[in-house]
Write a protein that holds these residues in place. Structure first.
Motif, PDB file in Angstrom:
ATOM      1  N   ARG A   1      38.224  21.649  40.419  1.00 29.79           N
ATOM      2  CA  ARG A   1      39.571  21.197  40.789  1.00 29.79           C
ATOM      3  C   ARG A   1      40.624  21.931  39.963  1.00 29.79           C
ATOM      4  O   ARG A   1      41.682  22.308  40.483  1.00 29.79           O
ATOM      5  N   VAL A   2      40.337  22.162  38.679  1.00 28.23           N
ATOM      6  CA  VAL A   2      41.260  22.919  37.830  1.00 28.23           C
ATOM      7  C   VAL A   2      41.477  24.311  38.424  1.00 28.23           C
ATOM      8  O   VAL A   2      42.606  24.817  38.472  1.00 28.23           O
ATOM      9  N   ARG A   3      40.398  24.919  38.875  1.00 33.17           N
ATOM     10  CA  ARG A   3      40.519  26.256  39.464  1.00 33.17           C
ATOM     11  C   ARG A   3      41.347  26.232  40.746  1.00 33.17           C
ATOM     12  O   ARG A   3      42.163  27.134  41.003  1.00 33.17           O
TER      13      ARG A   3
ATOM     14  N   GLU B   1      48.890  17.021  36.871  1.00 30.80           N
ATOM     15  CA  GLU B   1      47.499  16.774  37.276  1.00 30.80           C
ATOM     16  C   GLU B   1      46.527  17.458  36.319  1.00 30.80           C
ATOM     17  O   GLU B   1      45.476  16.905  35.974  1.00 30.80           O
ATOM     18  N   LEU B   2      46.900  18.655  35.880  1.00 32.94           N
ATOM     19  CA  LEU B   2      46.054  19.356  34.903  1.00 32.94           C
ATOM     20  C   LEU B   2      45.932  18.561  33.609  1.00 32.94           C
ATOM     21  O   LEU B   2      44.844  18.462  33.031  1.00 32.94           O
ATOM     22  N   LYS B   3      47.033  17.981  33.165  1.00 37.24           N
ATOM     23  CA  LYS B   3      46.990  17.175  31.938  1.00 37.24           C
ATOM     24  C   LYS B   3      46.090  15.956  32.125  1.00 37.24           C
ATOM     25  O   LYS B   3      45.347  15.572  31.215  1.00 37.24           O
ATOM     26  N   SER B   4      46.168  15.365  33.310  1.00 34.00           N
ATOM     27  CA  SER B   4      45.300  14.217  33.599  1.00 34.00           C
ATOM     28  C   SER B   4      43.834  14.630  33.629  1.00 34.00           C
ATOM     29  O   SER B   4      42.959  13.915  33.105  1.00 34.00           O
TER      30      SER B   4
ATOM     31  N   GLN C   1      41.811  25.519  27.181  1.00 34.08           N
ATOM     32  CA  GLN C   1      41.940  26.371  28.359  1.00 34.08           C
ATOM     33  C   GLN C   1      42.734  25.671  29.463  1.00 34.08           C
ATOM     34  O   GLN C   1      43.552  26.288  30.138  1.00 34.08           O
ATOM     35  N   ILE C   2      42.479  24.372  29.617  1.00 35.30           N
ATOM     36  CA  ILE C   2      43.249  23.618  30.615  1.00 35.30           C
ATOM     37  C   ILE C   2      44.694  23.469  30.146  1.00 35.30           C
ATOM     38  O   ILE C   2      45.642  23.565  30.951  1.00 35.30           O
TER      39      ILE C   2
ATOM     40  N   ILE D   1      38.462  29.876  33.000  1.00 34.22           N
ATOM     41  CA  ILE D   1      37.954  28.674  33.674  1.00 34.22           C
ATOM     42  C   ILE D   1      36.639  28.973  34.385  1.00 34.22           C
ATOM     43  O   ILE D   1      35.692  28.174  34.354  1.00 34.22           O
ATOM     44  N   ASP D   2      36.563  30.133  35.025  1.00 32.97           N
ATOM     45  CA  ASP D   2      35.315  30.517  35.695  1.00 32.97           C
ATOM     46  C   ASP D   2      34.169  30.632  34.694  1.00 32.97           C
ATOM     47  O   ASP D   2      33.038  30.192  34.962  1.00 32.97           O
TER      48      ASP D   2
END
Length: 395
Positions: free
Chosen positions: A89-91, A113-116, A282-283, A314-315
């Motif tokens: 989902r991050v990707r 959303e990324l922080k969540s 990274q996030i 991320i990958d």
């Protein structure tokens, strides 16, 4: 020797008691299915049985260890699967952010959303086994290993708890969180590419390691001027250069770089060895990129370069989690193998014990019938003799 009436009676009673004791022993053997009721029945066999009992008890302890490890590893595998799904989902968010049609408002929504998701990943990393022991704390598994709303800190250690599951095999029941979530690197895992406040529209398209033997892990600066490019090392020595056309590959030290767009004179890109950056950071970096301004073509090119590197990281993080998950799967398979091996050995031990202690029911039943017949005959004889004395024989 004088033979009295009382002596005859005592002798008869003694014989009855012996027969009753033998009968009781046979009945007990039939009731328990065990030939040996005490060490006195077969001292050598009893000693062997004790050793086999100890081996059986050890197999039981091995099974307890297998059950514990299987439970913890199963839970770890679930956490890793959930974490891989989270990174997917991050990707997807990173790809959305890289879309030039996003507004500042939608980028802000995606950044939130990324922080969540980052907080969700921290909760995954703090999963426990239901017994108050944290999966990713190493040997310090009594407290939550990860904490921090900003930079995440690790309270565990790098140890693995090894459980003995056979006489010659141990299996780690979990992985330390430092190896799962922390020991990652930014960029593509080998090197990173970053841009400064460039004025042109050149953005990183690809960054590949083509020859690991040539890459020295140094720091390099790629600059553009007058339609040419130049690569200098940390000592300011030129290592590559030439005319540049949009889209061409720039190769040096075993690396291939390519860009979209047109660089302006003076634009620079920095290339260096990948540094350690944990999964949470990274996030965080991706959320930071989401907040970068994208009002001009030059700003969008800078975001493109940063996003390319973040996506690569991320990958790599997803691949790393998949590798850890595969290793967990191998350990679960090893537990199945150990359980099968212990089960086979336990069957052999039980068979050996049965040879020593086991009762031949047919022989015991025949013996019981004979003992009952003999006892009944002895009781009848004793009843007749009990009322007589030596004077009866002398008449």
């Amino acid at each position: 020797m004088r033979v009295s009436t009382s002596m005859l009676q005592q002798s008869a009673i003694g014989q009855l008691q012996k027969q009753q004791a033998a009968l009781a022993k046979t009945q007990l053997q039939l009731a328990t299915g065990q030939r040996l009721q005490s060490a006195a029945d077969d001292p050598s066999g009893a000693a062997s049985a004790v050793r086999l009992d100890q081996a059986n008890a050890q197999y039981g302890r091995y099974q307890q260890q297998i059950d514990t490890a299987r439970n913890r590893l199963g839970l770890e595998e679930n956490v890793l699967a959930d974490s891989v799904e989270l990174l997917q989902r991050v990707r997807e968010i990173a790809v959305e952010l890289n879309n030039g049609t996003q507004s500042a408002q939608t980028r802000g929504i995606l950044a939130n959303e990324l922080k969540s998701l980052r907080e969700q990943l921290v909760s995954y990393a703090n999963a426990d086994d239901g017994q108050g022991r944290y999966l990713f704390g190493g040997s310090q598994d009594s407290v939550a290993p990860f904490a921090g709303s900003g930079t995440v800190s690790y309270a565990g250690d790098q140890q693995q708890r090894l459980l003995q599951v056979t006489g010659s095999r141990t299996v780690a029941d979990a992985d330390p969180g430092s190896e799962v979530f922390l020991r990652l690197r930014d960029g593509n895992g080998t090197f990173t590419v970053s841009s400064g406040a460039n004025a042109g529209t050149a953005g990183l398209k690809s960054a590949r390691l083509t020859d690991a033997s040539l890459w020295d892990g140094g720091s390099y600066t790629l600059s553009f001027s007058g339609g040419n490019y130049e690569v200098r090392d940390a000592g300011n020595a030129v290592v590559a250069g030439g005319a540049y056309a949009e889209g061409q590959t720039i190769a040096f030290r075993g690396l291939d770089l390519s860009f979209t767009g047109t660089p302006a004179d003076g634009d620079r890109f920095t290339v260096g060895a990948s540094a350690q950056r944990d999964m949470f950071a990274q996030i965080d970096e991706l959320a930071r990129i989401a907040g970068m301004p994208q009002d001009t073509a030059a700003q969008r090119a800078q975001v493109q370069t940063a996003m390319h590197q973040s996506l690569s990281a991320i990958d790599n993080a997803s691949l790393h989690l998949s590798d850890v998950r595969a290793a967990v799967g191998n350990r679960l398979a090893a537990l199945d193998d150990a359980e099968s091996q212990n089960g086979a050995q336990q069957v052999e031990t039980e068979a050996a014990l049965d040879q020593i202690r086991g009762l031949d029911y047919a022989e015991a039943a025949t013996r019981l019938s004979q003992q009952l017949t003999a006892l009944q005959a002895a009781q009848q004889t004793f009843a007749k003799v009990q009322g007589m004395s030596l004077f009866d024989y002398l008449r």
